[in-house]
Every structure is written in C-alpha cells, then in structure tokens.
Design an enzyme around this catalytic site. Structure first.
Site, mmCIF file in Angstrom:
data_model
loop_
_atom_site.group_PDB
_atom_site.id
_atom_site.type_symbol
_atom_site.label_atom_id
_atom_site.label_comp_id
_atom_site.label_asym_id
_atom_site.label_seq_id
_atom_site.Cartn_x
_atom_site.Cartn_y
_atom_site.Cartn_z
ATOM 1 N N ARG A 273 5.284 -5.220 38.827
ATOM 2 C CA ARG A 273 6.735 -5.285 38.610
ATOM 3 C C ARG A 273 7.498 -4.087 39.190
ATOM 4 O O ARG A 273 8.555 -4.287 39.789
ATOM 5 C CB ARG A 273 7.053 -5.484 37.127
ATOM 6 C CG ARG A 273 6.484 -6.806 36.568
ATOM 7 C CD ARG A 273 7.057 -7.191 35.215
ATOM 8 N NE ARG A 273 8.443 -7.587 35.316
ATOM 9 C CZ ARG A 273 9.466 -6.825 35.023
ATOM 10 N NH1 ARG A 273 9.270 -5.594 34.583
ATOM 11 N NH2 ARG A 273 10.695 -7.271 35.169
ATOM 12 N N GLY B 72 15.040 -16.630 29.392
ATOM 13 C CA GLY B 72 15.844 -15.634 30.095
ATOM 14 C C GLY B 72 16.289 -14.429 29.311
ATOM 15 O O GLY B 72 16.769 -13.457 29.898
ATOM 16 N N TYR C 182 10.172 -5.372 41.735
ATOM 17 C CA TYR C 182 11.569 -5.446 41.250
ATOM 18 C C TYR C 182 12.157 -4.083 40.918
ATOM 19 O O TYR C 182 13.186 -4.007 40.257
ATOM 20 C CB TYR C 182 11.654 -6.290 39.971
ATOM 21 C CG TYR C 182 10.885 -7.582 39.974
ATOM 22 C CD1 TYR C 182 11.272 -8.645 40.791
ATOM 23 C CD2 TYR C 182 9.796 -7.758 39.130
ATOM 24 C CE1 TYR C 182 10.575 -9.835 40.767
ATOM 25 C CE2 TYR C 182 9.093 -8.963 39.098
ATOM 26 C CZ TYR C 182 9.484 -9.989 39.924
ATOM 27 O OH TYR C 182 8.797 -11.164 39.900
ATOM 28 N N TYR D 34 4.483 -10.933 32.610
ATOM 29 C CA TYR D 34 4.487 -10.829 34.071
ATOM 30 C C TYR D 34 3.716 -9.600 34.567
ATOM 31 O O TYR D 34 4.061 -9.010 35.582
ATOM 32 C CB TYR D 34 5.932 -10.840 34.607
ATOM 33 C CG TYR D 34 6.728 -12.027 34.099
ATOM 34 C CD1 TYR D 34 6.390 -13.324 34.469
ATOM 35 C CD2 TYR D 34 7.795 -11.863 33.208
ATOM 36 C CE1 TYR D 34 7.102 -14.418 33.986
ATOM 37 C CE2 TYR D 34 8.501 -12.952 32.726
ATOM 38 C CZ TYR D 34 8.149 -14.224 33.118
ATOM 39 O OH TYR D 34 8.840 -15.305 32.638
ATOM 40 N N GLU E 4 12.923 -21.933 26.146
ATOM 41 C CA GLU E 4 11.630 -21.547 26.742
ATOM 42 C C GLU E 4 11.522 -20.046 26.955
ATOM 43 O O GLU E 4 11.472 -19.577 28.096
ATOM 44 C CB GLU E 4 11.492 -22.188 28.123
ATOM 45 C CG GLU E 4 11.408 -23.666 28.137
ATOM 46 C CD GLU E 4 11.540 -24.230 29.553
ATOM 47 O OE1 GLU E 4 11.153 -25.378 29.744
ATOM 48 O OE2 GLU E 4 12.045 -23.519 30.455
ATOM 49 N N PRO E 5 11.491 -19.255 25.892
ATOM 50 C CA PRO E 5 11.344 -17.812 26.101
ATOM 51 C C PRO E 5 9.952 -17.440 26.607
ATOM 52 O O PRO E 5 8.950 -18.026 26.179
ATOM 53 C CB PRO E 5 11.571 -17.230 24.697
ATOM 54 C CG PRO E 5 11.200 -18.339 23.762
ATOM 55 C CD PRO E 5 11.561 -19.624 24.482
ATOM 56 N N GLY E 6 9.899 -16.505 27.517
ATOM 57 C CA GLY E 6 8.612 -15.984 27.984
ATOM 58 C C GLY E 6 8.559 -14.502 27.658
ATOM 59 O O GLY E 6 7.938 -14.065 26.698
ATOM 60 N N ARG E 7 9.320 -13.723 28.455
ATOM 61 C CA ARG E 7 9.312 -12.270 28.335
ATOM 62 C C ARG E 7 9.615 -11.787 26.901
ATOM 63 O O ARG E 7 8.898 -10.958 26.357
ATOM 64 C CB ARG E 7 10.379 -11.710 29.283
ATOM 65 C CG ARG E 7 10.353 -10.216 29.432
ATOM 66 C CD ARG E 7 11.616 -9.748 30.184
ATOM 67 N NE ARG E 7 11.903 -10.525 31.356
ATOM 68 C CZ ARG E 7 11.494 -10.234 32.596
ATOM 69 N NH1 ARG E 7 10.782 -9.163 32.811
ATOM 70 N NH2 ARG E 7 11.834 -11.002 33.603
ATOM 71 N N CYS F 30 -3.971 1.789 47.896
ATOM 72 C CA CYS F 30 -3.655 2.450 49.163
ATOM 73 C C CYS F 30 -2.308 1.986 49.666
ATOM 74 O O CYS F 30 -2.214 1.211 50.628
ATOM 75 C CB CYS F 30 -4.740 2.167 50.187
ATOM 76 S SG CYS F 30 -6.177 3.122 49.799
HETATM 77 N N1 LLP Z 1 11.686 -21.434 31.974
HETATM 78 C C1 LLP Z 1 11.636 -21.475 33.311
HETATM 79 C C2 LLP Z 1 11.860 -22.735 33.993
HETATM 80 C C3 LLP Z 1 11.388 -20.298 34.041
HETATM 81 O O1 LLP Z 1 11.350 -20.347 35.364
HETATM 82 C C4 LLP Z 1 11.171 -19.082 33.349
HETATM 83 C C5 LLP Z 1 10.869 -17.859 34.080
HETATM 84 C C6 LLP Z 1 11.224 -19.089 31.946
HETATM 85 C C7 LLP Z 1 11.494 -20.288 31.288
HETATM 86 C C8 LLP Z 1 10.992 -17.855 31.110
HETATM 87 O O2 LLP Z 1 11.928 -16.880 31.363
HETATM 88 P P1 LLP Z 1 11.889 -15.520 30.497
HETATM 89 O O3 LLP Z 1 12.218 -15.862 29.062
HETATM 90 O O4 LLP Z 1 10.544 -14.942 30.610
HETATM 91 O O5 LLP Z 1 12.940 -14.685 31.103
HETATM 92 N N2 LLP Z 1 8.214 -12.327 37.414
HETATM 93 C C9 LLP Z 1 9.548 -11.966 36.996
HETATM 94 C C10 LLP Z 1 10.127 -13.015 36.064
HETATM 95 C C11 LLP Z 1 10.143 -14.387 36.661
HETATM 96 C C12 LLP Z 1 10.654 -15.415 35.712
HETATM 97 C C13 LLP Z 1 10.298 -16.776 36.176
HETATM 98 N N3 LLP Z 1 10.757 -17.818 35.335
HETATM 99 C C14 LLP Z 1 9.512 -10.593 36.329
HETATM 100 O O6 LLP Z 1 8.452 -10.004 36.234
HETATM 101 O O7 LLP Z 1 10.553 -10.078 35.923
#
Ligand code: LLP
Length: 454
Positions: A344, A262, A348, A404, A304-307, A375
C-alpha cells in the site's frame, strides 16, 4: 497505556475503524505491547517475522457494530456482507459468517474460500468486471447471487443458467458520484471500468425482463474506498432509489439494494473517519427517506464493508535488521519484509503508524525511515517517523494492516509470504502458514532440452 502512545489516544470501543490499534491492545508490567492477551514480541519469537497478528475481538466487535447499527437504524430487513478482497482466508470468513454476515467475492479463489469456510450460499455475492465462464458456472452451481457488471456477463450467463432454475442476479451500475480518495480506488465516477453506465440502465433492465434464465432481485453500486466524507454515500442512496423505482416499474422483483462499502479508517492519528454507527445511520436514513418520498416499499439494505471491518484488527510484526545513516539527510532502518507483504505505501503513498513491540511508550528520540528489504528504492513502509532508539533484532509493530495487505501481497524478489495468527484470550492460532523459499519453486518447470544442454 500512557497518554503519549498515539494509538491509545484513539480508543473508541464502539467503532473499531476509528482506532489505531486493535481493541484488545494493552501494555504488560514489563512495558511490552500485548494484543489479544499475547505479548507481541513472544509471537514474533514463536512464529517468526514478518507476521500478521489478527485480534479476533476487533473483528467480532466490528461485525456486531455493522449488524446492530443496521438493525437499529434501518426499518426494513438488512444484510451486511464482508468484502473479502480486503483479506480472504478460511478462518476470517468463518468468524465473520458466525456473526451473521455474508461475504462478497470477486474470483473463484475467494468464492471457494467462502464456500469452504461454510458461509451460507444465499449470503454470498459474486462481483467482477471480467468474470470467467468457470467463475460464473461455479457461482451458478452453488446458487450464489451474481452481480452482472456488463454485457459479457449476460452473454455468458445465457449459456449457463436455465429457465428451470434462473440465476439470481444483482445489477451493478456506475452512479456517477465523485468522492475524495486515491485515484486508483475510486469506482463510482463515470469513467470507471465497473458496472453499467447510467445511460444504459433502462435499456438493460428492459432487456433482462425478457430473459427467462435471469431473476434480477437486486441493484448494486460502490463509490470507492477509504472515504471520510458522508455526503457521497447520502447521494448514492438517492441515486440508487431512483434506479430501484425504475427497475420495479419495468417489472423486476427488486428486493435488495446494495450500497457497497468504502468507509475509511484511521491509519495515522490525524485521520478522522466517521464511525460505523454514523455511516450506517446516514445510509439507512437516506434510503428510507428516498423510498418514502417515492412511495416505495423498503428494500433489503445490503452493504459491503471490507477495510473498516478488518484493517484495524491486525498488526504486522517485523524484525529490525540493518541501519544506514546519511548525515544531514536521513536514517534508514530496514526490516525483514516490506512492499511484498504491504504494497500500500508504494502503490497509494499510504501512511501507517508504528512503534517498538517491547518499548511502545519509550520517548521518541530520532526520526527514521522504515525501509523494506526489496531491491527497489521505493520500498519504504514509513517515511520520517519518530522512534525511540532501536537495535537490530528489535521487533517493530505496524498498525492497521488487516486490509489489502495479505490480500495484495506478492512474491516480489521471491520473498515468501508471511504467516498469520489470530489471537484471543492469550491464545494464538496459526491461520496462514508461512511460505518457504522452496515453496516458490513448485510451479517452475525446467524443459528437458535445457537440462540436456547443461
Ligand atoms: N464492494 C466492492 C464492489 C468493492 O470494489 C470494494 C472495494 C468493497 C466493497 C470494499 O470497500 P472497502 O469497505 O474496503 O473500502 N486496494 C485498495 C482498496 C481497493 C478497494 C477495492 N474495492 C487499498 O489498499 O486501499
């Protein structure tokens, strides 16, 4: 780079999530933008556009920042997992696993990617609010930890896992924490499709004690994405430690506390997210404090970092095509991609930063809107941004597209998905092949009777 580049004003070597540009970004003697030692316009000429360009150094530094911060700040064991929904590919999974991290997956596709990339199965975690039977079987057969999200997971697993080899489980619950982010990417508030309601937690924990096929070793919660506040994560830690105490009292051998991801990133210069170090320090201290006050042994801390791990590592290159000026209203500059490679902005209303690949420091002289080629009027990547004069054929760079974008890409208008390269020390490797228009026909079938009719 000179001071007038917005991305250079935010070069924080220790926290990639606070940078607008990949860590290895520089400008060569001809004034062209370079990432990972590769001139971006040369990459565009060689691989075509749109092109995702991923800087390996940024990814590795981000991984090390999370892993080292956890070691330094948390007194118990820890494991950082990459939320691969942000951008799932064999090469990325491999790089991230080589930095000692695990991977979280949410589908058979992401799971197969992690397995084929060689991620150790004990470091893979499967999430999802509606897992299929096949997905659960694949995870169980590979000894992957499964996060149970609801009763349907439990019902299905009863028929899959055996007492001889119980399934390794984590339990996800909704912590009831509000945070400020886009409505679609909030998950920790009570009205969420994910996880067990806090009111159900005790009964479900008691029920699972009787299930010999289940070994519950962890608890999970995630409050949302692109979060700049630290407080919700602090609150989450204490809510989770309460749940840990309850689960242990009921008799579950809980070792893992997974606080989700997050942490936000900087997309535009006004964004000011906390650093990875500050985020990890806050979460670690909150978990340790809550455990100490309840006299609990420290669990292994998972996040669990993603972004924040991958977004700033990547730029997307586009070629500028047509231009339309509506006097007194707006100038549209159209590029050869758009909402299919970066959904995105339209989904969003997300903001991005851009510049010209070969004139990153030229003076901005006009306000333009960068439109995609789909289009759909809403297919706008950046609205009202300042750019130097540009021509058709110029390469445009959009920053922070590593999360994403590719993973949420589509074939809208039957537009093929872009290629991706990973760059390092002046060398580029193709990690995703460019789709071709013909590829998009391979799943189409023409029924015989329609051929006969002609
Ligand atoms: N863990 C779980 C269970 C999640 O659902 C997510 C993201 C993460 C970890 C990673 O979160 P992050 O560190 O990336 O914030 N498509 C949207 C973001 C959706 C996030 C979904 N879950 C966007 O483009 O902003």
């Amino acid at each position: 780079m000179s001071d007038n580049s917005p991305y250079e004003q935010h070069l924080d070597l220790n926290s990639p999530n606070r940078n607008l540009a990949p860590l290895s970004t520089s400008v060569d003697q001809k004034g062209r933008l370079v990432v990972g030692g590769c001139v971006l316009s040369n990459l565009a000429a060689c691989y075509g556009t749109p092109l995702y360009v991923i800087d390996e150094e940024s990814i590795r530094v981000a991984c090390r920042t999370y892993v080292n911060a956890l070691h330094k700040k948390y007194q118990g064991p820890s494991l950082a997992l990459y939320a691969s929904k942000a951008n799932s590919s064999l090469a990325l999974s491999r790089i991230i696993a080589s930095e000692g991290m695990g991977v979280d997956v949410v589908s058979a596709g992401e799971l197969l990617t992690a397995l084929n990339a060689g991620v150790a199965t004990e470091k893979i975690v499967l999430h999802g609010n509606n897992k299929s039977n096949a997905e659960l079987q694949l995870a169980y057969q590979n000894d992957v930890t499964i996060v149970i999200d609801n009763r349907y997971d439990i019902e299905q697993l009863q028929g899959i896992a055996s007492e001889v080899r119980p399934a390794r489980l984590m339990l996800r619950f909704t912590p009831g924490i509000e945070c400020h982010t886009h409505e679609y990417i909030k998950t920790g508030h009570l009205d969420s499709k994910f996880g067990f309601d806090p009111d159900q937690l005790e009964s479900i924990l008691r029920e699972l004690i009787g299930c010999k096929w289940a070994k519950l070793t962890g608890l999970h919660a995630h409050i949302g994405s692109q979060i700049f506040e630290l407080e919700p994560h602090q609150d989450l830690a204490s809510v989770m430690v309460d749940a840990l105490q309850l689960a242990r009292e009921i008799g579950h051998p809980i070792e893992d506390l997974n606080v989700g991801g997050g942490l936000g990133i900087r997309y535009v210069s006004e964004d000011d997210p906390p650093s990875i170090d500050d985020w990890v320090a806050l979460v670690s201290e909150a978990v340790m404090k809550a455990c100490r006050s309840r006299n609990l042994d420290l669990p292994r801390l998972l996040c669990e970092p993603g972004r924040s791990l991958v977004a700033p590592s990547c730029v997307t290159l586009y070629t500028i095509g047509s231009r339309k000026t509506i006097p007194g209203i707006r100038t549209y500059i159209s590029v050869d991609g758009g909402m299919s490679d970066n959904p995105r902005p339209i989904t969003y209303q997300s903001l991005y930063t851009t510049c010209l690949a070969d004139r990153p420091n030229s003076k901005a002289e006009e306000k333009v809107t960068i439109a995609g080629k789909h289009c759909e009027s809403g297919d706008v990547l950046l609205k009202d941004v300042e750019l130097p004069p540009s021509n058709s054929g110029d390469v445009l760079v959009v920053f922070s597209t590593g999360a994403y974008n590719a993973s949420m890409s589509s074939n809208y208008n039957r537009i093929p998905r872009p290629a991706a390269v990973i760059v390092r020390d002046g060398h580029a490797d193709l990690i995703l092949k460019r789709e071709q228009p013909e590829d998009l026909l391979i799943y189409d079938l023409m029924p015989e009777r329609l051929i006969e009719v002609g």
